[in-house]
Design a protein around this motif. Structure first.
Motif, PDB file in Angstrom:
ATOM      1  N   LEU A 104       0.856  -1.189   0.000  1.00  0.00           N
ATOM      2  CA  LEU A 104       0.000   0.000   0.000  1.00  0.00           C
ATOM      3  C   LEU A 104       0.891   1.238   0.000  1.00  0.00           C
ATOM      4  N   ASN A 105       0.417   2.258  -0.689  1.00  0.00           N
ATOM      5  CA  ASN A 105       1.225   3.474  -0.793  1.00  0.00           C
ATOM      6  C   ASN A 105       1.296   4.185   0.558  1.00  0.00           C
ATOM      7  N   PRO A 106       2.519   4.429   1.055  1.00  0.00           N
ATOM      8  CA  PRO A 106       2.661   4.963   2.414  1.00  0.00           C
ATOM      9  C   PRO A 106       2.156   6.396   2.587  1.00  0.00           C
ATOM     10  N   VAL A 107       2.017   7.156   1.511  1.00  0.00           N
ATOM     11  CA  VAL A 107       1.655   8.570   1.685  1.00  0.00           C
ATOM     12  C   VAL A 107       0.222   8.890   1.258  1.00  0.00           C
ATOM     13  N   ILE A 108      -0.565   7.862   0.952  1.00  0.00           N
ATOM     14  CA  ILE A 108      -1.958   8.115   0.556  1.00  0.00           C
ATOM     15  C   ILE A 108      -2.880   7.449   1.584  1.00  0.00           C
ATOM     16  N   PRO A 109      -3.893   8.166   2.082  1.00  0.00           N
ATOM     17  CA  PRO A 109      -4.795   7.563   3.065  1.00  0.00           C
ATOM     18  C   PRO A 109      -5.462   6.308   2.494  1.00  0.00           C
ATOM     19  N   ILE A 110      -5.763   5.367   3.390  1.00  0.00           N
ATOM     20  CA  ILE A 110      -6.283   4.073   2.976  1.00  0.00           C
ATOM     21  C   ILE A 110      -7.593   4.204   2.199  1.00  0.00           C
ATOM     22  N   GLY A 111      -8.479   5.068   2.689  1.00  0.00           N
ATOM     23  CA  GLY A 111      -9.764   5.242   2.015  1.00  0.00           C
ATOM     24  C   GLY A 111      -9.571   5.649   0.559  1.00  0.00           C
ATOM     25  N   LYS A 112      -8.666   6.583   0.341  1.00  0.00           N
ATOM     26  CA  LYS A 112      -8.401   7.065  -1.025  1.00  0.00           C
ATOM     27  C   LYS A 112      -7.903   5.929  -1.902  1.00  0.00           C
ATOM     28  N   GLN A 113      -7.072   5.055  -1.321  1.00  0.00           N
ATOM     29  CA  GLN A 113      -6.527   3.960  -2.122  1.00  0.00           C
ATOM     30  C   GLN A 113      -7.618   2.959  -2.503  1.00  0.00           C
ATOM     31  N   ILE A 114      -8.595   2.802  -1.617  1.00  0.00           N
ATOM     32  CA  ILE A 114      -9.705   1.896  -1.957  1.00  0.00           C
ATOM     33  C   ILE A 114     -10.621   2.555  -2.989  1.00  0.00           C
ATOM     34  N   ARG A 131     -18.278   6.537   0.165  1.00  0.00           N
ATOM     35  CA  ARG A 131     -19.281   5.788   0.904  1.00  0.00           C
ATOM     36  C   ARG A 131     -19.055   4.278   0.715  1.00  0.00           C
ATOM     37  N   ARG A 132     -18.793   3.904  -0.552  1.00  0.00           N
ATOM     38  CA  ARG A 132     -18.572   2.501  -0.887  1.00  0.00           C
ATOM     39  C   ARG A 132     -17.289   1.980  -0.212  1.00  0.00           C
ATOM     40  N   ALA A 133     -16.262   2.812  -0.178  1.00  0.00           N
ATOM     41  CA  ALA A 133     -14.997   2.404   0.445  1.00  0.00           C
ATOM     42  C   ALA A 133     -15.217   2.095   1.919  1.00  0.00           C
ATOM     43  N   ILE A 134     -16.014   2.940   2.571  1.00  0.00           N
ATOM     44  CA  ILE A 134     -16.280   2.717   3.993  1.00  0.00           C
ATOM     45  C   ILE A 134     -17.076   1.423   4.190  1.00  0.00           C
ATOM     46  N   GLU A 135     -18.046   1.179   3.289  1.00  0.00           N
ATOM     47  CA  GLU A 135     -18.784  -0.091   3.344  1.00  0.00           C
ATOM     48  C   GLU A 135     -17.835  -1.283   3.210  1.00  0.00           C
ATOM     49  N   LEU A 136     -16.902  -1.147   2.264  1.00  0.00           N
ATOM     50  CA  LEU A 136     -15.967  -2.247   2.016  1.00  0.00           C
ATOM     51  C   LEU A 136     -15.075  -2.496   3.221  1.00  0.00           C
ATOM     52  N   ILE A 137     -14.620  -1.424   3.850  1.00  0.00           N
ATOM     53  CA  ILE A 137     -13.763  -1.583   5.031  1.00  0.00           C
ATOM     54  C   ILE A 137     -14.540  -2.321   6.124  1.00  0.00           C
ATOM     55  N   GLU A 138     -15.814  -1.987   6.236  1.00  0.00           N
ATOM     56  CA  GLU A 138     -16.657  -2.653   7.221  1.00  0.00           C
ATOM     57  C   GLU A 138     -16.838  -4.134   6.855  1.00  0.00           C
ATOM     58  N   LEU A 139     -17.021  -4.376   5.554  1.00  0.00           N
ATOM     59  CA  LEU A 139     -17.253  -5.734   5.055  1.00  0.00           C
ATOM     60  C   LEU A 139     -16.089  -6.672   5.379  1.00  0.00           C
ATOM     61  N   VAL A 140     -14.868  -6.144   5.356  1.00  0.00           N
ATOM     62  CA  VAL A 140     -13.724  -7.005   5.647  1.00  0.00           C
ATOM     63  C   VAL A 140     -13.431  -7.063   7.144  1.00  0.00           C
ATOM     64  N   GLY A 141     -14.397  -6.629   7.938  1.00  0.00           N
ATOM     65  CA  GLY A 141     -14.319  -6.851   9.365  1.00  0.00           C
ATOM     66  C   GLY A 141     -13.449  -5.881  10.140  1.00  0.00           C
TER      67      GLY A 141
END
Lengths: 327, 317
Positions: A104-114, A131-141
């Motif tokens: 993962l790119n160290p200088v880009i926030p995780i949400g942006k990368q998703i 919104r979808r990125a946040i759903e996905l983060i939730e989906l992977v627990g």
């Protein structure tokens, strides 16, 4: 069942100063819809290169797909232009890697990368993608998804990052997910969680999965179909039950014997004698012959081809060819 | 953060105090002074002048006086020019700054673009040509390129003025003045850019080569992103991070002038003033100038550390 991907006679070579390395040497296999195919083998057997070849991520000019065809979804991947291939990558075929910390790119926030594949492939705007990125983060627990979306990779643990990688890979609901040793860099308790989750997501989305691993425990747990690679060749393949119950190739037998069994303490764990042959110096022979306890004269002079056995099982070994006598 | 800044400021004061001691010692302990080289003066007159300039006082007292003045914003009085050092700086430093800021801008712009393309297409014809050009430019001394361009572009072709900041005897004002200065600065800026761009291009190229081999670049490709996005959003930002250190070092360079370029192009910058002052041992000006560079250096370092914090989320101060 329909095939999602058919790989025919794929060969990928790497060109080094000492000569060409046949990292993947004329392999063919198919992945069915909803199926989990595992490629197992030692380091250097060509399993990762197979995955990268499918993704079109072989770095030229050091490496090159010299031959073969990859059929996917009615297309022939190796004939596509870079642009066409790009619309498939991350969209219809996604991949997760071994080292989540450096993937993962160290200088880009995780949400942006998703959000990136969502914006690129699905044309979502910034708000929808977020919104979808946040759903996905939730989906992977992962709990507190909003907060995690704003975090940077260095603030998360390896297990969390691999979950993020999975969220990113499944964001566009790919038909095929390639996972290259997704749990190797993680500690054992996390490994099981990640595998369970991968399996669950796969079932739910009816994805197919190509899992690269050297861990037979993982294979037993989630594979439907197993491919055993050795020195760039497929030496044996079959459904997981067939292969585990009745391994044919002496290499597969050796691999299964060298797997520790819980509750069965041996004084010394079995290991296959000898080492993988030098990939620059492969002679016309069975590449496994000098480590094989059943080596026949023909094994030293001729390469065996894959031959169908019962069911879907196939093996490349002179022991099972008619006309070669057993001892 | 604020406690960090406070600590850094304290260090800066300590470093500058030590630097001032070194600078003073360097010039004070050198044999001879402003008066001793002047052959027209009698021994009595020299003693008299030393008395007036305070050159006969004990070293420690002279250092004390110098520091005391400096703390009040007075960096001494130039013996040769008979003006306060600060006033002289103000007269010359902006001319140097003009050349430096323009050439630094072009140097960085060109170095980043060429470095990135060169790394991305490593061993291509473009990359090879760039590397050859860079080695050629690095091997030729600045005075040679400068004089060569003056000969060709100014003397033979008469496209550009050979030197100075304005045409001799000109009293243009307003737009005409600006155009005149622009005309005069083209050659020195080109030479300065040529000299700066080669090492910086190599620097960016090697940073970029490191970054494009990282696994997160492969991830970005696996996501199906466009090459342009991968290059500029994912790779360039990571490749630029180490260059922040250089930004700090550029600060003294922006105000420090360039001895050789200003001499060749007869540019009235601080570098020329510095050279002149050297020949007449105008120590107050030399000390003031060196101290000025020392101050800019510590400030530049602080700025680059602050910039790191902004640019790299992994760094906490």
């Amino acid at each position: 069942m329909r095939n999602v991907m058919e790989i025919e006679h794929l060969s990928t070579y790497f060109y080094t100063r000492e000569g060409a390395v046949k990292a993947v040497n004329d392999i063919s296999f198919r992945i069915r819809e909803g199926e989990t195919v595992c490629i197992v083998g030692e380091s250097g057997s060509g399993k990762s290169v197979t995955a990268l070849s499918v993704m079109g991520l072989i770095e030229e000019p050091a490496g090159k797909i010299v031959e073969g065809q990859i059929h996917f979804d009615g297309k022939q991947l190796l004939n596509l232009s870079k642009q066409e291939l790009r619309t498939i990558r991350g969209n219809d075929i996604a991949m997760i890697f071994q080292e989540p910390m450096s993937s993962l790119n160290p200088v880009i926030p995780i949400g942006k990368q998703i959000m990136e594949p969502l914006k690129t492939h699905q044309g979502l705007n910034k708000k929808e993608a977020k919104r979808r990125a946040i759903e996905l983060i939730e989906l992977v627990g992962i709990s507190r998804p909003e907060q995690i979306a704003e975090s940077y990779p260095h603030q998360l643990s390896g297990g969390m990052l691999q979950r993020v990688m999975i969220a990113m890979a499944i964001s566009c609901e790919p038909k095929l997910l390639i996972a290259d040793e997704p749990t190797t860099a993680l500690d054992v308790t996390i490994q099981a969680q990640i595998l369970d989750m991968l399996d669950r997501i796969k079932q739910k989305a009816n994805m197919s999965m190509l899992l690269i691993t050297h861990d037979l425990g993982v294979v037993a747990e989630i594979a439907d179909y197993v491919i055993v690679m050795y020195s760039g060749k497929i030496v044996e393949e079959g459904e997981v039950v067939e292969l585990f119950d009745n391994p044919k190739h002496p290499y597969t037998q050796g691999l299964l014997r060298s797997k520790p069994i819980i509750g069965d303490r041996q004084d010394e764990l079995y290991s296959i004698p000898g080492q993988v042959p030098n990939p620059l110096d492969l002679k016309e022979s069975c590449y496994f012959h000098d480590r094989c306890e059943h080596c026949l004269p023909i094994c030293k002079t001729k390469l065996p081809q894959l031959k169908g056995m019962e069911g879907r099982q196939r093996v490349a070994c002179w022991l099972y060819e008619e006309g070669t006598h057993h001892d | 953060m604020s406690s960090y800044l406070l600590r850094r400021l304290l260090y800066m004061v300590l470093i500058l105090a030590a630097a001032s001691l070194f600078i003073f010692a360097l010039y004070a302990l050198m044999p001879g002074d402003f008066v001793s080289g002047n052959l027209r003066l009698s021994a009595e007159r020299k003693a008299e002048l030393r008395e007036i300039f305070g050159l006969n006082k004990p070293l420690l007292e002279r250092y004390g006086t110098w520091m005391n003045q400096a703390l009040h914003g007075n960096f001494g009085f130039s013996l040769a020019q008979q003006k306060p050092v600060v006033t002289l700086f103000n007269e010359y430093v902006w001319n140097s700054f003009l050349l430096a800021i323009v050439s630094t801008f072009f140097t960085w712009l060109i170095a980043v673009i060429i470095g990135v393309i060169s790394a991305y297409k490593q061993y291509s014809i473009f990359d090879t040509l760039v590397m050859i050009f860079i080695f050629a430019a690095m091997s030729i001394p600045s005075f040679f390129i400068g004089l060569f361009l003056i000969k060709v572009l100014a003397v033979d072709l008469k496209w550009l003025p050979p030197g100075g900041m304005t045409t001799t005897g000109s009293n243009a004002t307003g737009i005409a003045y600006i155009r005149e200065v622009l005309d005069h600065m083209i050659l020195p800026v080109v030479v300065m850019t040529l000299l700066g761009v080669d090492s910086l291009t190599r620097y960016f190229r090697s940073n970029m080569l490191d970054v494009i081999r990282q696994e997160y670049i492969r991830t970005a490709r696996a996501k199906g992103l466009k090459e342009r996005v991968i290059l500029y959003r994912h790779a360039l930002r990571n490749a630029l991070l180490p260059a922040i250190t250089l930004v700090g070092f550029e600060l003294p360079g922006l105000f420090g002038g360039s001895l050789i370029i200003e001499k060749i192009f007869n540019w009235p910058g601080i570098g020329q003033l510095y050279m002149q002052s050297f020949t007449v041992r105008d120590y107050p000006l030399l000390m003031g100038f060196t101290m000025f560079i020392a101050i800019l250096t510590v400030i530049g370092t602080l700025i680059s550390d602050m910039l790191y914090r902004v640019a790299d989320p992994r760094i906490k101060l």
